[in-house]
Scaffold this motif. Structure first.
Motif, PDB file in Angstrom:
ATOM      1  N   TYR A 147      -3.734  -7.860   8.543  1.00 10.97           N
ATOM      2  CA  TYR A 147      -2.591  -7.036   8.156  1.00 10.97           C
ATOM      3  C   TYR A 147      -2.072  -7.479   6.789  1.00 10.97           C
ATOM      4  O   TYR A 147      -1.805  -6.660   5.912  1.00 10.97           O
ATOM      5  CB  TYR A 147      -1.495  -7.150   9.225  1.00 10.97           C
ATOM      6  N   ARG A 148      -1.941  -8.790   6.615  1.00 13.51           N
ATOM      7  CA  ARG A 148      -1.464  -9.334   5.343  1.00 13.51           C
ATOM      8  C   ARG A 148      -2.445  -9.028   4.210  1.00 13.51           C
ATOM      9  O   ARG A 148      -2.037  -8.690   3.101  1.00 13.51           O
ATOM     10  CB  ARG A 148      -1.255 -10.838   5.456  1.00 13.51           C
ATOM     11  N   GLN A 149      -3.728  -9.144   4.486  1.00 11.94           N
ATOM     12  CA  GLN A 149      -4.733  -8.824   3.471  1.00 11.94           C
ATOM     13  C   GLN A 149      -4.647  -7.354   3.075  1.00 11.94           C
ATOM     14  O   GLN A 149      -4.795  -7.003   1.907  1.00 11.94           O
ATOM     15  CB  GLN A 149      -6.138  -9.165   3.973  1.00 11.94           C
ATOM     16  N   ASN A 150      -4.373  -6.492   4.045  1.00 11.44           N
ATOM     17  CA  ASN A 150      -4.216  -5.067   3.767  1.00 11.44           C
ATOM     18  C   ASN A 150      -3.009  -4.818   2.865  1.00 11.44           C
ATOM     19  O   ASN A 150      -3.065  -3.979   1.961  1.00 11.44           O
ATOM     20  CB  ASN A 150      -4.092  -4.281   5.075  1.00 11.44           C
ATOM     21  N   LEU A 151      -1.909  -5.545   3.090  1.00  7.82           N
ATOM     22  CA  LEU A 151      -0.743  -5.414   2.223  1.00  7.82           C
ATOM     23  C   LEU A 151      -1.089  -5.777   0.782  1.00  7.82           C
ATOM     24  O   LEU A 151      -0.682  -5.093  -0.162  1.00  7.82           O
ATOM     25  CB  LEU A 151       0.409  -6.302   2.719  1.00  7.82           C
ATOM     26  N   THR A 152      -1.858  -6.846   0.634  1.00  5.33           N
ATOM     27  CA  THR A 152      -2.294  -7.272  -0.702  1.00  5.33           C
ATOM     28  C   THR A 152      -3.138  -6.192  -1.356  1.00  5.33           C
ATOM     29  O   THR A 152      -2.938  -5.853  -2.527  1.00  5.33           O
ATOM     30  CB  THR A 152      -3.088  -8.590  -0.609  1.00  5.33           C
ATOM     31  N   GLN A 153      -4.041  -5.620  -0.593  1.00  6.80           N
ATOM     32  CA  GLN A 153      -4.915  -4.565  -1.112  1.00  6.80           C
ATOM     33  C   GLN A 153      -4.103  -3.348  -1.557  1.00  6.80           C
ATOM     34  O   GLN A 153      -4.379  -2.765  -2.609  1.00  6.80           O
ATOM     35  CB  GLN A 153      -5.948  -4.165  -0.059  1.00  6.80           C
ATOM     36  N   ILE A 154      -3.107  -2.987  -0.778  1.00  3.25           N
ATOM     37  CA  ILE A 154      -2.266  -1.835  -1.121  1.00  3.25           C
ATOM     38  C   ILE A 154      -1.564  -2.063  -2.464  1.00  3.25           C
ATOM     39  O   ILE A 154      -1.528  -1.176  -3.323  1.00  3.25           O
ATOM     40  CB  ILE A 154      -1.250  -1.547   0.004  1.00  3.25           C
ATOM     41  N   GLN A 156      -2.507  -4.106  -4.869  1.00  2.00           N
ATOM     42  CA  GLN A 156      -3.511  -4.114  -5.930  1.00  2.00           C
ATOM     43  C   GLN A 156      -3.919  -2.693  -6.317  1.00  2.00           C
ATOM     44  O   GLN A 156      -4.094  -2.382  -7.497  1.00  2.00           O
ATOM     45  CB  GLN A 156      -4.726  -4.933  -5.502  1.00  2.00           C
ATOM     46  N   GLU A 157      -4.047  -1.815  -5.324  1.00  7.34           N
ATOM     47  CA  GLU A 157      -4.387  -0.414  -5.599  1.00  7.34           C
ATOM     48  C   GLU A 157      -3.278   0.275  -6.379  1.00  7.34           C
ATOM     49  O   GLU A 157      -3.546   1.066  -7.299  1.00  7.34           O
ATOM     50  CB  GLU A 157      -4.678   0.331  -4.302  1.00  7.34           C
ATOM     51  N   LYS A 158      -2.035  -0.011  -6.056  1.00  5.00           N
ATOM     52  CA  LYS A 158      -0.913   0.565  -6.785  1.00  5.00           C
ATOM     53  C   LYS A 158      -0.906   0.083  -8.240  1.00  5.00           C
ATOM     54  O   LYS A 158      -0.639   0.868  -9.156  1.00  5.00           O
ATOM     55  CB  LYS A 158       0.415   0.218  -6.103  1.00  5.00           C
ATOM     56  N   GLN A 159      -1.187  -1.186  -8.446  1.00  9.52           N
ATOM     57  CA  GLN A 159      -1.227  -1.734  -9.805  1.00  9.52           C
ATOM     58  C   GLN A 159      -2.336  -1.077 -10.624  1.00  9.52           C
ATOM     59  O   GLN A 159      -2.123  -0.705 -11.772  1.00  9.52           O
ATOM     60  CB  GLN A 159      -1.415  -3.257  -9.779  1.00  9.52           C
ATOM     61  N   THR A 160      -3.486  -0.897 -10.026  1.00 10.80           N
ATOM     62  CA  THR A 160      -4.604  -0.245 -10.717  1.00 10.80           C
ATOM     63  C   THR A 160      -4.226   1.185 -11.098  1.00 10.80           C
ATOM     64  O   THR A 160      -4.471   1.629 -12.231  1.00 10.80           O
ATOM     65  CB  THR A 160      -5.870  -0.251  -9.831  1.00 10.80           C
ATOM     66  N   LYS A 161      -3.610   1.907 -10.179  1.00  7.88           N
ATOM     67  CA  LYS A 161      -3.183   3.279 -10.450  1.00  7.88           C
ATOM     68  C   LYS A 161      -2.148   3.308 -11.570  1.00  7.88           C
ATOM     69  O   LYS A 161      -2.221   4.157 -12.472  1.00  7.88           O
ATOM     70  CB  LYS A 161      -2.613   3.910  -9.176  1.00  7.88           C
ATOM     71  N   LEU A 162      -1.197   2.388 -11.541  1.00  8.21           N
ATOM     72  CA  LEU A 162      -0.173   2.300 -12.585  1.00  8.21           C
ATOM     73  C   LEU A 162      -0.814   2.096 -13.955  1.00  8.21           C
ATOM     74  O   LEU A 162      -0.446   2.751 -14.933  1.00  8.21           O
ATOM     75  CB  LEU A 162       0.817   1.177 -12.261  1.00  8.21           C
TER      76      LEU A 162
END
Length: 174
Positions: A147-154, A156-162
């Motif tokens: 669950y925590r790893q998924n939060l990190t991934q989310i 990171q995906e937002k940062q890439t999109k930004l």
């Protein structure tokens, strides 16, 4: 979740607290942890509160999440009656936006602890309850780590999109 003996008790002082507490239920379901939910008012059904608190551990409950607004006595009173860990969820109120509830829950006397999450944060209460249970459950601990790893991934995906579309387009999509 009624298939198994509940191990997390989710209680609230009024049905008006259910919108806040539903996210704790959702977390239990996400992690596959059995739960029960009940309206147990410290003021309007004190005998029920005493009975619930004193018998929860005999019924298999391992952690109690107690949501309350206003005077918010439920988490503290339950904690004074049970040997189980109690997590208090301050429920936002009409006039004081839950600050009164928060203060009531966190100001417990020495010897009667209540773990307390932020105002209206049933989700964190559910997560904390799951983490407490995960101490003795390697499979559940693995789910918490995932669950925590998924939060990190989310994030990171937002940062890439930004970075890809810029802050102005990003804001437009919020």
């Amino acid at each position: 979740m009624r298939e198994n003996t509940p191990i997390i008790g989710i209680i609230m002082g009024s049905d008006s607290d259910l919108p806040t507490m539903k996210s704790a239920i959702a977390i239990c379901e996400t992690f596959g942890v059995s739960w029960e939910v009940a309206i147990v008012s410290a003021h309007r059904t004190p005998e029920k509160m005493v009975e619930y608190s004193k018998t929860a551990h005999f019924r298999g409950i391992k952690v109690i999440i107690a949501g309350a607004g206003g005077a918010a006595h439920l988490p503290g009173m339950v904690a004074s009656l049970t040997p189980l860990p109690v997590i208090g969820v301050p429920v936002a109120t009409k006039h004081l936006q839950g600050v009164d509830s928060l203060y009531s829950i966190v100001q417990m006397p020495k010897g009667i602890p209540v773990a307390t999450v932020g105002i209206g944060n049933g989700e964190n209460a559910g997560l904390l309850a799951v983490q407490i249970l995960a101490v003795n459950d390697p499979d559940l601990l693995k789910k918490v780590q995932e669950y925590r790893q998924n939060l990190t991934q989310i994030v990171q995906e937002k940062q890439t999109k930004l970075e890809d579309i810029g802050y102005q387009k990003y804001l437009e999509q919020l």
